[in-house]
Motif scaffolding. Structure first.
Motif, PDB file in Angstrom:
ATOM      1  N   ASN A  52     -37.182  66.363 -19.528  1.00  0.00           N
ATOM      2  CA  ASN A  52     -38.620  66.565 -19.581  1.00  0.00           C
ATOM      3  C   ASN A  52     -39.400  65.557 -18.751  1.00  0.00           C
ATOM      4  O   ASN A  52     -40.613  65.675 -18.642  1.00  0.00           O
ATOM      5  N   THR A  53     -38.754  64.573 -18.194  1.00  0.00           N
ATOM      6  CA  THR A  53     -39.477  63.599 -17.381  1.00  0.00           C
ATOM      7  C   THR A  53     -39.684  64.160 -15.988  1.00  0.00           C
ATOM      8  O   THR A  53     -38.876  64.931 -15.477  1.00  0.00           O
ATOM      9  N   TRP A  54     -40.786  63.758 -15.367  1.00  0.00           N
ATOM     10  CA  TRP A  54     -41.114  64.244 -14.028  1.00  0.00           C
ATOM     11  C   TRP A  54     -40.697  63.199 -13.017  1.00  0.00           C
ATOM     12  O   TRP A  54     -40.993  62.021 -13.159  1.00  0.00           O
ATOM     13  N   SER A  55     -40.011  63.613 -11.985  1.00  0.00           N
ATOM     14  CA  SER A  55     -39.668  62.720 -10.888  1.00  0.00           C
ATOM     15  C   SER A  55     -40.060  63.389  -9.590  1.00  0.00           C
ATOM     16  O   SER A  55     -39.951  64.607  -9.437  1.00  0.00           O
ATOM     17  N   TRP A  56     -40.566  62.617  -8.667  1.00  0.00           N
ATOM     18  CA  TRP A  56     -41.069  63.127  -7.404  1.00  0.00           C
ATOM     19  C   TRP A  56     -39.934  63.363  -6.420  1.00  0.00           C
ATOM     20  O   TRP A  56     -38.892  62.737  -6.494  1.00  0.00           O
TER      21      TRP A  56
ATOM     22  N   ALA B 150     -38.029  70.729  -9.224  1.00  0.00           N
ATOM     23  CA  ALA B 150     -39.073  71.070  -8.252  1.00  0.00           C
ATOM     24  C   ALA B 150     -38.675  72.300  -7.440  1.00  0.00           C
ATOM     25  O   ALA B 150     -39.508  73.170  -7.160  1.00  0.00           O
TER      26      ALA B 150
ATOM     27  N   TRP C 198     -39.156  75.451  -9.608  1.00  0.00           N
ATOM     28  CA  TRP C 198     -40.559  75.858  -9.690  1.00  0.00           C
ATOM     29  C   TRP C 198     -41.044  76.431  -8.373  1.00  0.00           C
ATOM     30  O   TRP C 198     -41.815  77.402  -8.359  1.00  0.00           O
TER      31      TRP C 198
END
Length: 50
Positions: A7-11, A17, A20
């Motif tokens: 659930n953590t977002w990483s760039w 990514a 999506w």
């Protein structure tokens, strides 16, 4: 391979990514197709760009 919480977002170019990006591209393609079928015009004509 790193052990991260899902659930953590990483760039950057991550699997999440890319998933999506693919999903949104499919929604956009289907939307363009439905718009063309309903109006009889392409998306650019429908938006008044051509």
């Amino acid at each position: 391979m790193q052990n991260k919480d899902r659930n953590t977002w990483s760039w950057g170019f991550t699997t999440g990514a890319e998933n999506w990006n693919g999903r949104l591209a499919m929604i956009g393609f289907i939307s363009a197709l439905v718009t063309e079928l309903l109006t009889g015009k392409g998306v650019l004509h429908f938006l008044g760009l051509v």
